[in-house]
Design a protein around this motif. Structure first.
Motif, PDB file in Angstrom:
ATOM      1  N   SER A 124     -15.605   0.033   2.974  1.00  0.00           N
ATOM      2  CA  SER A 124     -14.208   0.345   3.230  1.00  0.00           C
ATOM      3  C   SER A 124     -13.355  -0.343   2.180  1.00  0.00           C
ATOM      4  CB  SER A 124     -13.791  -0.106   4.635  1.00  0.00           C
ATOM      5  OG  SER A 124     -13.750  -1.520   4.713  1.00  0.00           O
ATOM      6  N   LEU A 125     -12.139   0.159   2.007  1.00  0.00           N
ATOM      7  CA  LEU A 125     -11.159  -0.399   1.087  1.00  0.00           C
ATOM      8  C   LEU A 125      -9.868  -0.619   1.862  1.00  0.00           C
ATOM      9  CD1 LEU A 125     -11.834   2.089  -1.838  1.00  0.00           C
ATOM     10  CD2 LEU A 125     -12.757  -0.226  -1.612  1.00  0.00           C
ATOM     11  N   THR A 126      -9.100  -1.624   1.474  1.00  0.00           N
ATOM     12  CA  THR A 126      -7.901  -1.994   2.218  1.00  0.00           C
ATOM     13  C   THR A 126      -6.702  -2.041   1.299  1.00  0.00           C
ATOM     14  OG1 THR A 126      -9.176  -3.274   3.835  1.00  0.00           O
ATOM     15  CG2 THR A 126      -6.839  -3.789   3.632  1.00  0.00           C
ATOM     16  N   TYR A 127      -5.621  -1.367   1.710  1.00  0.00           N
ATOM     17  CA  TYR A 127      -4.348  -1.423   0.991  1.00  0.00           C
ATOM     18  C   TYR A 127      -3.291  -2.010   1.908  1.00  0.00           C
ATOM     19  CZ  TYR A 127       0.161  -0.048  -0.893  1.00  0.00           C
ATOM     20  OH  TYR A 127       1.467  -0.072  -1.345  1.00  0.00           O
ATOM     21  N   MET A 128      -2.602  -3.055   1.433  1.00  0.00           N
ATOM     22  CA  MET A 128      -1.489  -3.648   2.155  1.00  0.00           C
ATOM     23  C   MET A 128      -0.259  -3.595   1.255  1.00  0.00           C
ATOM     24  SD  MET A 128       0.123  -5.090   4.599  1.00  0.00           S
ATOM     25  CE  MET A 128      -0.955  -5.760   5.867  1.00  0.00           C
ATOM     26  N   GLY A 129       0.738  -2.859   1.677  1.00  0.00           N
ATOM     27  CA  GLY A 129       1.957  -2.725   0.886  1.00  0.00           C
ATOM     28  C   GLY A 129       2.757  -1.545   1.383  1.00  0.00           C
ATOM     29  N   SER A 130       3.943  -1.390   0.835  1.00  0.00           N
ATOM     30  CA  SER A 130       4.800  -0.290   1.264  1.00  0.00           C
ATOM     31  C   SER A 130       4.315   1.021   0.636  1.00  0.00           C
ATOM     32  CB  SER A 130       6.246  -0.555   0.858  1.00  0.00           C
ATOM     33  OG  SER A 130       6.434  -0.302  -0.525  1.00  0.00           O
ATOM     34  N   PHE A 131       5.021   2.081   0.961  1.00  0.00           N
ATOM     35  CA  PHE A 131       4.673   3.404   0.452  1.00  0.00           C
ATOM     36  C   PHE A 131       5.771   3.959  -0.448  1.00  0.00           C
ATOM     37  CE2 PHE A 131       2.273   2.724   4.309  1.00  0.00           C
ATOM     38  CZ  PHE A 131       0.997   3.067   3.915  1.00  0.00           C
ATOM     39  N   LEU A 184      -9.794  -5.304  -1.553  1.00  0.00           N
ATOM     40  CA  LEU A 184      -8.392  -4.940  -1.424  1.00  0.00           C
ATOM     41  C   LEU A 184      -8.023  -4.159  -2.670  1.00  0.00           C
ATOM     42  CD1 LEU A 184      -5.407  -6.446   0.036  1.00  0.00           C
ATOM     43  CD2 LEU A 184      -5.261  -6.287  -2.451  1.00  0.00           C
ATOM     44  N   VAL A 185      -7.264  -3.080  -2.507  1.00  0.00           N
ATOM     45  CA  VAL A 185      -6.950  -2.211  -3.637  1.00  0.00           C
ATOM     46  C   VAL A 185      -5.446  -1.965  -3.707  1.00  0.00           C
ATOM     47  CG1 VAL A 185      -9.216  -1.103  -3.623  1.00  0.00           C
ATOM     48  CG2 VAL A 185      -7.377  -0.113  -2.256  1.00  0.00           C
ATOM     49  N   THR A 186      -4.918  -1.947  -4.909  1.00  0.00           N
ATOM     50  CA  THR A 186      -3.534  -1.543  -5.143  1.00  0.00           C
ATOM     51  C   THR A 186      -3.371  -1.127  -6.595  1.00  0.00           C
ATOM     52  OG1 THR A 186      -1.211  -2.204  -5.124  1.00  0.00           O
ATOM     53  CG2 THR A 186      -2.818  -3.935  -5.560  1.00  0.00           C
ATOM     54  N   LEU A 187      -2.715   0.009  -6.788  1.00  0.00           N
ATOM     55  CA  LEU A 187      -2.422   0.500  -8.126  1.00  0.00           C
ATOM     56  C   LEU A 187      -0.916   0.517  -8.359  1.00  0.00           C
ATOM     57  CD1 LEU A 187      -5.060   3.388  -8.416  1.00  0.00           C
ATOM     58  CD2 LEU A 187      -5.229   1.011  -9.186  1.00  0.00           C
ATOM     59  N   SER A 188      -0.214  -0.388  -7.688  1.00  0.00           N
ATOM     60  CA  SER A 188       1.232  -0.494  -7.841  1.00  0.00           C
ATOM     61  C   SER A 188       1.608  -0.709  -9.306  1.00  0.00           C
ATOM     62  CB  SER A 188       1.758  -1.652  -6.992  1.00  0.00           C
ATOM     63  OG  SER A 188       3.144  -1.805  -7.155  1.00  0.00           O
ATOM     64  N   PRO A 245      -0.634  -9.762  -1.576  1.00  0.00           N
ATOM     65  CA  PRO A 245      -1.896  -9.308  -0.978  1.00  0.00           C
ATOM     66  C   PRO A 245      -3.124  -9.654  -1.819  1.00  0.00           C
ATOM     67  CG  PRO A 245      -0.228  -7.633  -0.673  1.00  0.00           C
ATOM     68  CD  PRO A 245       0.379  -8.666  -1.584  1.00  0.00           C
ATOM     69  N   LEU A 246      -2.980  -9.704  -3.145  1.00  0.00           N
ATOM     70  CA  LEU A 246      -4.117 -10.071  -3.984  1.00  0.00           C
ATOM     71  C   LEU A 246      -4.615 -11.469  -3.636  1.00  0.00           C
ATOM     72  CD1 LEU A 246      -2.826  -7.728  -5.724  1.00  0.00           C
ATOM     73  CD2 LEU A 246      -3.673  -8.966  -7.720  1.00  0.00           C
ATOM     74  N   VAL A 284     -10.703  -7.804  -5.505  1.00  0.00           N
ATOM     75  CA  VAL A 284      -9.540  -6.925  -5.615  1.00  0.00           C
ATOM     76  C   VAL A 284      -9.712  -5.980  -6.791  1.00  0.00           C
ATOM     77  CG1 VAL A 284      -7.983  -8.566  -4.509  1.00  0.00           C
ATOM     78  CG2 VAL A 284      -8.245  -8.616  -6.990  1.00  0.00           C
ATOM     79  N   VAL A 285      -9.324  -4.719  -6.568  1.00  0.00           N
ATOM     80  CA  VAL A 285      -9.290  -3.695  -7.617  1.00  0.00           C
ATOM     81  C   VAL A 285      -7.831  -3.296  -7.768  1.00  0.00           C
ATOM     82  CG1 VAL A 285     -10.032  -1.400  -8.329  1.00  0.00           C
ATOM     83  CG2 VAL A 285     -11.605  -2.882  -7.061  1.00  0.00           C
ATOM     84  N   VAL A 286      -7.268  -3.521  -8.958  1.00  0.00           N
ATOM     85  CA  VAL A 286      -5.818  -3.409  -9.117  1.00  0.00           C
ATOM     86  C   VAL A 286      -5.453  -2.728 -10.431  1.00  0.00           C
ATOM     87  CG1 VAL A 286      -5.430  -5.490  -7.742  1.00  0.00           C
ATOM     88  CG2 VAL A 286      -5.649  -5.687 -10.224  1.00  0.00           C
ATOM     89  N   ALA A 287      -4.198  -2.281 -10.504  1.00  0.00           N
ATOM     90  CA  ALA A 287      -3.676  -1.707 -11.739  1.00  0.00           C
ATOM     91  C   ALA A 287      -3.617  -2.771 -12.831  1.00  0.00           C
ATOM     92  CB  ALA A 287      -2.280  -1.134 -11.495  1.00  0.00           C
ATOM     93  N   ASP A 288      -3.824  -2.340 -14.050  1.00  0.00           N
ATOM     94  CA  ASP A 288      -3.828  -3.259 -15.189  1.00  0.00           C
ATOM     95  C   ASP A 288      -2.389  -3.502 -15.645  1.00  0.00           C
ATOM     96  OD1 ASP A 288      -4.428  -4.844 -17.308  1.00  0.00           O
ATOM     97  OD2 ASP A 288      -5.708  -3.402 -18.342  1.00  0.00           O
ATOM     98  N   THR A 289      -1.723  -4.453 -14.982  1.00  0.00           N
ATOM     99  CA  THR A 289      -0.342  -4.807 -15.308  1.00  0.00           C
ATOM    100  C   THR A 289      -0.260  -6.296 -15.579  1.00  0.00           C
ATOM    101  OG1 THR A 289       0.248  -5.254 -12.999  1.00  0.00           O
ATOM    102  CG2 THR A 289       0.540  -2.978 -13.789  1.00  0.00           C
TER     103      THR A 289
END
Length: 363
Positions: A195-202, A268-272, A280-281, A291-296
């Motif tokens: 499973s993967l988990t995203y915590m954040g707004s939409f 935990l995943v986010t591409l914000s 959340p990270l 964590v798998v995240v956007a490269d920012t």
């Protein structure tokens, strides 16, 4: 924070009026956590505007005043002056200051809304209009921040942007975010569920669409979207869920449920595309969850060498990064590295920084 005696304890008033009523958002949690960390070393008084806020705040003395969104905010210093503070700290930059006789620290978390100007939906309609106008130029931000004695921010990334745009003449200090409370990491030798988990707004800049589209290549994984969501936004996202993908909308979880999900998920995943910090990270990494995240820039600052970075708009690269964690040895290595990276952030360090500012402004 050794060396202080009881007579050295500064009197710090902390603005808790941005605390939510029933669940924390990022700023609400930041303020509450910082207050709890500072309280053992200073005489802290909290400012609230609704007693329901106390349920999410530490057990500290408090004073009830007007809402920060009230027209009375222009004159709030008249009430705060009576508290005799050595320092007043606000976790936002909008606190009224006319007529104040105390040192003031204001906070700027990020510059997201200059690039992504859509305001948060919970704000009243008139405030949303002003929000958009405010973010059309940098000079209003300068006016607000220059009212303070010092300005706080939560990351080196935001500090660099503030200096780039010359947002204040005041000293800028980093009072960073950190995981909340004591967090016991999971066993890195154990194997997670798929499973993967995203915590954040939409909000649009959060780029949840790319996470959902990436699930087309992850049919054996479940994507858990934890935050509260409006029916309209949920319908938009449901319409793009790929055939065969599993996406679960939780529409809000408790802190305990959040931690329970983090302790069994693969990542935990986010591409914000824009963040001031990315709490959340750190919350996930502190529990040993990769964590798998956007490269920012900001995610590089927070995630260090432990995070897995992918282009923000690439569903396939996102899915490929998740697949690398399916190998037991890779997941164990990533879990161990995540705990070490999270340990570089602490509320104790943030409290020390605020106390140092208080000492400087007293001296």
């Amino acid at each position: 924070m050794s060396g202080a005696t009881p007579t050295d304890r500064p009197k710090i008033v902390m603005d808790a009026r941005f605390t939510r009523m029933d669940h924390h958002d990022g700023i609400s949690r930041y303020g509450a956590s910082l207050m709890a960390a500072v309280a053992p070393h200073a005489d802290v008084t909290m400012l609230i505007h609704d007693e329901r806020q106390l349920a999410l705040l530490p057990n500290l003395p408090w004073v009830k005043i007007n809402s920060p969104l009230s027209p009375l905010e222009l004159f709030v210093a008249r009430k705060v002056n009576k508290l005799g503070a050595d320092l007043v700290f606000c976790p936002m930059q909008t606190m009224g200051s006319w007529g104040r006789n105390y040192p003031l620290v204001l906070t700027l978390h990020d510059l997201i809304y200059y690039e992504h100007p859509a305001p948060p939906g919970f704000l009243p309609a008139p405030v949303r209009v002003l929000w958009r106008l405010y973010h059309k130029a940098y000079w209003p931000q300068r006016v607000l921040l220059n009212r303070a004695n010092a300005v706080a921010t939560i990351s080196h990334t935001t500090l660099s942007l503030m200096r780039k745009h010359k947002l204040t003449k005041r000293p800028i200090r980093i009072i960073g975010n950190a995981p909340q409370g004591e967090r016991t990491p999971r066993d890195p030798a154990g194997q997670p569920e798929k499973s993967l988990t995203y915590m954040g707004s939409f909000m649009p800049y959060k780029n949840v669409e790319t996470l959902i589209l990436g699930m087309a290549d992850l049919p054996d994984f479940t994507l858990n979207l934890l935050s509260r969501i409006t029916p309209e936004r949920r319908a938009e996202l449901v319409s793009i869920v790929p055939t065969g993908a599993t996406v679960v909308f939780h529409n809000g979880v408790t802190d305990a449920q959040y931690d329970e999900l983090l302790l069994r998920t693969t990542a935990l995943v986010t591409l914000s595309k824009a963040e001031g910090y990315g709490l959340p990270l750190v919350e996930a990494m502190a529990l040993g969850t990769p964590v798998v995240v956007a490269d920012t820039a900001i995610f590089r600052e927070v995630g260090g060498a432990a995070a897995h970075y992918v282009p923000a708009d690439s569903p396939s690269d996102f899915a490929a990064a998740v697949r690398t964690l399916a190998a037991p040895a890779a997941w164990t290595e990533s879990s161990t590295a995540s705990v070490a990276q999270a340990a570089t952030f602490s509320w104790d360090a943030s409290a020390r920084e605020l106390l140092a500012i208080a000492q400087e402004l007293r001296g």
